[in-house]
Design an enzyme around this catalytic site. Structure first.
Site, PDB file in Angstrom:
ATOM      1  CD  GLU C 200      -2.922   0.374   2.523  1.00 67.88           C
ATOM      2  OE1 GLU C 200      -3.940  -0.319   2.490  1.00 67.88           O
ATOM      3  OE2 GLU C 200      -2.443   0.844   3.584  1.00 67.88           O
ATOM      4  NE  ARG C 292      -9.726  -6.836  16.035  1.00 68.97           N
ATOM      5  CZ  ARG C 292      -9.202  -5.683  16.462  1.00 68.97           C
ATOM      6  NH1 ARG C 292      -9.716  -5.084  17.519  1.00 68.97           N
ATOM      7  NH2 ARG C 292      -8.195  -5.110  15.828  1.00 68.97           N
TER       8      ARG C 292
END
Lengths: 178, 498, 498, 178
Positions: C200, C292
């Site tokens: 990235e 989560r």
């Protein structure tokens, strides 16, 4: 070793063998007790149920605990199994002490040495935390000693007054071991 | 006046509370302490600390002269009195002004006007606030007995100079009234230096509702909504909440409006509370004004987000309120439990001693305002408030279950506290349903029920401790090194390095 | 499924956090623990506790099979994984479902889709979410080097299966990339069991902004606003806040809408977070999804009043969300400091040992989520997070001064912690001004300056300790009874009664 | 008694007289130090400025402290003033005891009764908290008693070894009163 313990009106028969295995009322019980945080505080897993118990004090045949924040008193019904026997001192002669339940200021003394008192008579008044606490004779008898006078500051647990039984009242049977 | 340094003329949790806000505002702080409080949290928290005398309050925390001397010496510009002690003393407030110090509280004249409960009733009457039948002027013993015939029994006997529920007595007959008056006068004299009494009709099963007010020097007066403080023992609040379940929006509007109107009429400046009684019939009656910060201000802070101590400091500095009425938008529900060093099972007798272990609750929605720390000795010189536990929730139900959860987490070892009483109260269906009144505690008090499983855990702990001692004695085993041994050895380990 | 009993497959502060909400909801709880955690808070807090193996995580907290076995044996209906450990394991989630247990988290397919970072980027691209230039598929070493030429240096090398900032490396040249790839593969294999990497473009001086999402089984997806987590050390968050100072209302709207759109597209169910990078130019880029509960969920709770764990439990039970988007009205500002057992002055090395003293801050606006208690031993088996300190204020400024005040109150004796680093950070003008980015800490780290007055206090303490020992030896004086002696004697005081 | 202490690059000359009065760089200073909460934690009032200091560790000539949460290291520039000396108690007759500074396991005993030792000789090694602690002779002389053997568990403060001076070394002047 077999224990009989009563807690808040409930009786438990608990047996611990030499390996530390435990039976409750003759049924095996999986118990893991671990001292935590280096304090008189224990984590108990009883068949995996988790409890945190804090031992607040022990005296003859009794253990005062807090479980989940609630106070409980455990009494050993078999006196021989008491944890603290060795330390507690019986006064064979049956004398009873009036102790200061709190530190405070003596504002009144109601008895004199040699005086006869009945159980429950007011012997002194203590001022503590802006409250007046009345201290009463723990038994009938003769005031043997008065260690205080009005205006005195006393520490918690300090012996203020001692009362001994009258000859006739002391002669009957065994003295109570309270 | 520009305030840069503040002296806090108090101790315990409220001194720490005020110190916290001062620190957040970047103000310097000065603590005062009695000889019994040298180790206290507030002494360690403040930037400076001065001893002002021996433990008895008359020789220390009530010695306004010494406190003002310290303030001058330390270069403080203002004095925050907390609650109790000198908080409601117009004389002290005047002495501060004369010494060129800002007293963080209402003006002395206001304190006099509302501090005299009869005078306060008179103002309320002029404003047509609903009042309980009662006496309108100071009366001698015979006058009180005569007045009671018109008021009707039962009556409450209260000190004219009173406050905080101290010295309130109930008389249910003329005979009882006659016997109570001399005792009440003596108590009032001892507590407030003034033996004046007044009577008020006793409303049975009433609820106690109060309105928090903020007022600045510039004529702005706002309210932060109400609190309910009906859970009491001996006229002392034990659990408070905000808002009150007893009010509907219309009644809330009326009570809050009445409180603002009263405070405007007396030209009140500062934070203060107007107390009301709510009868079982839904009517409300003015009781009194508390011209100071209250113990239970925290529940209002929890639902409004306002730091009331910060507003007190702003007002004292002559600034305008940081809020208008429309900025106040309460959110959710908050409860406060007063954690006291006393034994509810034995007539609420105070408990003293060293805090051997302290573990305070935490997590979402929980605030603890504590005046103690582990290892500290709680003495009998001062009141028994150790800490305040505050729980916030989106609804009253959530606040209650959080409070229960937090009470279960709280550990105070070494002293008897009322934690278990709080547990029993919070578990009660009537509390949950909001069906309580000022005598709820006396009528429904119960220690929490023992649980069978916990009884077994207690029995097993006692047995295993005994067995291990015996086994240890037998096989030479011992418990693992305990923390206090670790700590004990620690001090002597100079030569060990680290 | 009706959930009555929940197993918490975690330890430390997050296990306690989840246990608290379970207790508030009246759910029964089951803890699991490794042999190193027998005394831990979560074991004592839960209703039941089961040992699942030796200290290493591979033999305990990562042993999904044992955890499922415990859940069955204890009769739990659901498993909450917390964060870390098994929280992002689709295999564990599937095994739970096969065992008839509710896994409190997103569906396994969703976890796979967003857990594979390349797959997640693909979804985001389809939705036209802004993306940083990067690789679109898994590539071998040569492929990565080739791709980097198109992306342009510097690049970040990340694990396809990664998360939580673990194993991220920077390459500023092709040479560096070649040397970094094998290291990164090894790390990824060790940490996630998958050596896949992706690249990235590295944006320098970027800010990290993330959006909290709640989504139920019934198609409702809402956001709880954003958090900013730019204060990091080694790609690990250290201080988080909500909202973000980097967003204006229009940008906030766009980012939150993008997050909701993405989560709807993947059919997300549960609580989750969408992470974005905010460039210095004000553009934002999708980074990844965290399927989560996150460590820093607390700051969102502080400003919204929503209990995110409670919503997780509701969603897992098949219920509808307790809120619609318009119910979410954030109020004020919140910060979280992660209190770690590590030494910032020595490369953030972890610190282990016994906590000899612990005093947690309190008062208005402060929340502490702690996983430790006084006397507890912190081991090197698990991560170094001791507790989270959360401060709320009406404004960012108030939250900061409260956090500073709370940090000053915090006492952890016995271990080296990063409390002092937090103090230094919170004191910095750049932090106050909100001018920071993800490399702020590395560029501006400083231990707080020593203060002359505190130096003197340290010198005086050292001198007086020495002098008193000598004087004590000479004149027979000794220090007053200390607490551990009190405690020591306490145990033997059986006969004293109480 | 005059101390020179350096903290974080700052030097302090501190004098304490027999009554405990204090001078800093020869100017009198009003200092009140009180141990709080029964812990190695002190409340200091220095000309009424309030500080809370925690002593985290001491070793020869150095003291590690935390003030207001920030760590500080105080170094005694005059080594003789090191705080660690105090651990050994000198007896009037010049006998010196080696005490267990921590509870632990004796892993090595390096001396025998009647043996001659020099100050600083290793007399025993203790294992505690996975650390090996070397215990050294506090003075030169003769080993009068060895109360331990390898493998023994000892409590903190337990007397392990006693060393008495040789006749000639005990005869010169007064023993130091440190």
């Amino acid at each position: 070793m077999r224990y009989r313990v009563e807690v808040e009106g409930r009786d438990f028969e608990i047996e611990v063998d030499l390996e530390g295995r435990i039976w409750l009322n003759d049924r095996p019980l999986d118990v893991d007790m671990e001292q935590v945080d280096g304090l008189p505080q224990y984590s108990l897993l009883v068949d995996h149920r988790s409890y945190e118990t804090v031992v607040e004090g022990e005296r003859e045949g009794e253990c005062r605990l807090v479980v989940a924040g609630r106070p409980y008193l455990a009494r050993f019904l078999d006196r021989q199994r008491s944890p603290a026997q060795a330390v507690y001192r019986h006064r064979a002669e049956g004398a009873a002490q009036v102790l200061a339940p709190l530190p405070g200021l003596v504002v009144e003394v109601g008895v004199e040495e040699g005086q006869r008192v009945e159980e429950g008579d007011r012997v002194a008044v203590l001022e503590s935390m802006k409250m007046h606490l009345e201290l009463r004779a723990p038994r009938s008898g003769i005031v043997r000693a008065v260690h205080i006078s009005p205006g005195a500051e006393v520490a918690q647990g300090e012996v203020l007054v001692i009362v001994t039984p009258l000859p006739q009242s002391g002669g009957t049977g065994n003295p109570e071991n309270s | 006046m520009k305030i840069r340094k503040v002296l806090i003329a108090n101790r315990g949790e409220i001194a720490v509370r005020v110190l916290r806000t001062c620190r957040e505002l970047g103000l310097e702080t000065v603590a005062v302490f009695s000889e019994a409080d040298r180790e206290s949290l507030h002494v360690r928290y403040a930037d400076e600390a001065y001893c002002i005398g021996p433990p008895p309050v008359q020789e220390s925390y009530l010695r306004g002269d010494r406190i003002i001397e310290v303030a001058r010496r330390a270069g403080a510009q203002a004095i925050h009195p907390g609650y109790g002690f000198l908080a409601e003393s117009p004389g002290f407030a005047r002495a501060c002004a004369e010494a060129g110090l800002v007293f963080i509280g209402p003006r002395p004249e206001t304190m006099e006007q509302v501090g005299d409960k009869i005078a306060a009733r008179r103002v309320a009457k002029q404003l047509r606030l609903p009042l309980l039948p009662g006496t309108e002027e100071e009366l001698d013993d015979a006058g009180l007995v005569e007045a009671a015939r018109h008021i009707g029994y039962p009556v409450l006997v209260k000190a004219v100079a009173g406050g905080g529920g101290v010295g309130i007595r109930v008389a249910r007959s003329e005979e009882e009234l006659r016997s109570v008056i001399p005792l009440a006068r003596r108590e009032a004299q001892a507590a407030f230096g003034d033996d004046g009494l007044y009577l008020e009709r006793l409303v049975e099963r009433a609820r106690h509702v109060e309105v928090q007010i903020l007022a600045d020097e510039h004529g702005h007066v706002i309210h932060l909504g109400e609190r309910e403080c009906s859970i009491q023992r001996r006229h002392q609040k034990l659990i408070e909440e905000a808002p009150s379940r007893a009010l509907n929006p219309a009644l809330r509007e009326r009570i809050c409006e009445a409180a603002v109107r009263l405070m405007k009429a007396v030209g009140y400046v500062g934070a203060g509370t107007v107390e009301f009684l709510l009868g079982p019939d839904g009517d409300f009656y003015f009781l009194e004004v508390n011209p100071r910060l209250q113990v239970e201000h925290t529940v209002t802070e929890a639902i409004t987000g306002v730091d009331i101590v910060k507003e007190q400091l702003r007002i004292a500095a002559g600034r305008e309120l940081g809020y208008t009425q429309s900025d106040i938008r309460p959110r959710g529900w908050a409860l406060e439990c007063r954690i006291l060093a006393e034994d509810p099972a034995h007539g609420f007798t105070p408990s003293v001693g060293r805090i051997l272990q302290l573990r305070e609750p935490g997590g979402p929605g929980i605030r603890v305002d504590s005046g103690v720390s582990e290892g500290m000795v709680v003495t009998s010189y001062y009141d028994s408030l150790l800490a305040k536990l505050i729980a916030w929730g989106e609804t009253r139900g959530v606040a209650i279950v959080r409070m229960r959860r937090a009470l279960a987490e709280y550990r105070i070892v070494g002293l008897t506290t009322n934690l278990d009483l709080h547990r029993a109260l919070l578990d009660s269906h009537r509390f949950f349903g909001g069906q309580f009144h000022t005598r709820f505690l006396e009528e429904h008090f119960a220690r929490s029920e023992p649980e069978g499983e916990q009884c077994l855990a207690a029995a097993l702990t006692a047995v295993l401790l005994d067995w291990r001692r015996r086994a240890g004695a037998r096989v030479g085993r011992s418990e693992p090194a305990s923390r206090w041994r670790t700590l004990g050895r620690w001090e002597a380990m100079g030569g060990r390095g680290w």
